[in-house]
Design an enzyme around this catalytic site. Structure first.
Site, PDB file in Angstrom:
ATOM      1  N   LYS A  26       0.847  -1.198   0.000  1.00  0.00           N
ATOM      2  CA  LYS A  26       0.000   0.000   0.000  1.00  0.00           C
ATOM      3  C   LYS A  26       0.876   1.240   0.000  1.00  0.00           C
ATOM      4  CE  LYS A  26      -4.524  -0.488   2.063  1.00  0.00           C
ATOM      5  NZ  LYS A  26      -5.285  -0.301   3.293  1.00  0.00           N
ATOM      6  N   ILE A  27       0.630   2.082  -0.989  1.00  0.00           N
ATOM      7  CA  ILE A  27       1.383   3.332  -1.136  1.00  0.00           C
ATOM      8  C   ILE A  27       0.361   4.471  -1.139  1.00  0.00           C
ATOM      9  CG2 ILE A  27       2.837   4.661  -2.742  1.00  0.00           C
ATOM     10  CD1 ILE A  27       4.415   2.277  -1.865  1.00  0.00           C
TER      11      ILE A  27
END
Ligand code: G3P
Length: 226
Positions: free
Chosen positions: A84-85
């Site tokens: 997750k960015i």
């Protein structure tokens, strides 16, 4: 629309998978913190071993080089890992680099179609608009899901939209109607989704009617164990 569980709780994940309806998990630093002071890597690896599909886990750095370094490390933890960015400018830069390395990115904390356009252009595998948090500030979270789903479909892009920050059962069917590929739901909401008073009343009525005539006679005497 597929269903993911939005939690880092092992018991809840096991139950969801056992039900046969959960094909992925999403976590974030807040959800992991709810589980106490755990070994992050061990917890994520355990989740990955239980869940048949993608497991999203978040980086903590805020600059692109830090995000990339963390994501490269996280990507080694399991085959079904997704990193997750956050949907920041640094996040776009990191996503572009990671996508070229075939590291799957869930472009998270997305609150607008423009952020989604950039996430998809950077090569994110998933984009996560946060429905509940938009609703919280008086905006229409589901409209953003709808807009992103339309855009991805219109241009036939491979990126999938995950309706996230789901708060109640209505959000679930609205996400399906908006065209989300996936909804990631808290465990409590998963349990609420099946509830309907008419189902409970119907089951009781069928049982009572049967008993009146057949007594305790069953189709098989000892029900088999699952
Ligand atoms: O999937 C994102 C989710 O964990 C955020 O939910 O309820 O904290 O807005 P919430």
């Amino acid at each position: 629309m597929r269903l993911f569980l939005d939690t880092a709780n092992i018991e809840h994940i096991r139950h969801g998978v056992e039900l046969g309806v959960i094909s992925g998990v999403t976590t974030n630093p807040s959800l992991v913190s709810k589980e106490g002071k755990v070994n992050y890597q061990e917890l994520v690896k355990k989740i990955c071993s239980i869940v048949p599909g993608p497991v999203s886990t978040e980086v903590l750095s805020q600059d692109a080089s830090g995000m990339i370094a963390e994501a490269r490390e996280i990507a080694k933890w399991a085959d079904n890992i997704v990193v997750k960015i956050p949907a920041s400018l640094e996040g776009v830069k990191a996503t572009s680099v990671l996508a070229k390395e075939n590291i799957k990115v869930n472009f998270t904390l997305c609150f607008s179609l423009n952020q989604a356009l950039l996430g998809a252009a950077a090569g994110a595998t998933f984009i996560s608009p946060f429905v509940g948090r938009l609703d919280d500030i008086g905006e229409d979270g589901m409209k953003v899901v709808f807009d992103i789903a339309q855009f991805l479909c219109y241009y036939e892009l491979p990126t999938q939209v995950i309706a996230a920050s789901i708060r109640h059962p209505q959000h679930c069917f609205m996400a399906a109607k908006a065209g989300a590929h996936i909804a990631t739901v808290p465990y409590k909401v998963l349990l609420q989704m099946i509830q309907h008073p008419l189902t409970d009343i119907g089951i009781k009525r069928f049982t009572d009617d049967w008993r009146k005539v057949m007594g305790e006679k069953r189709i098989i005497e000892t029900p088999a164990k699952l």
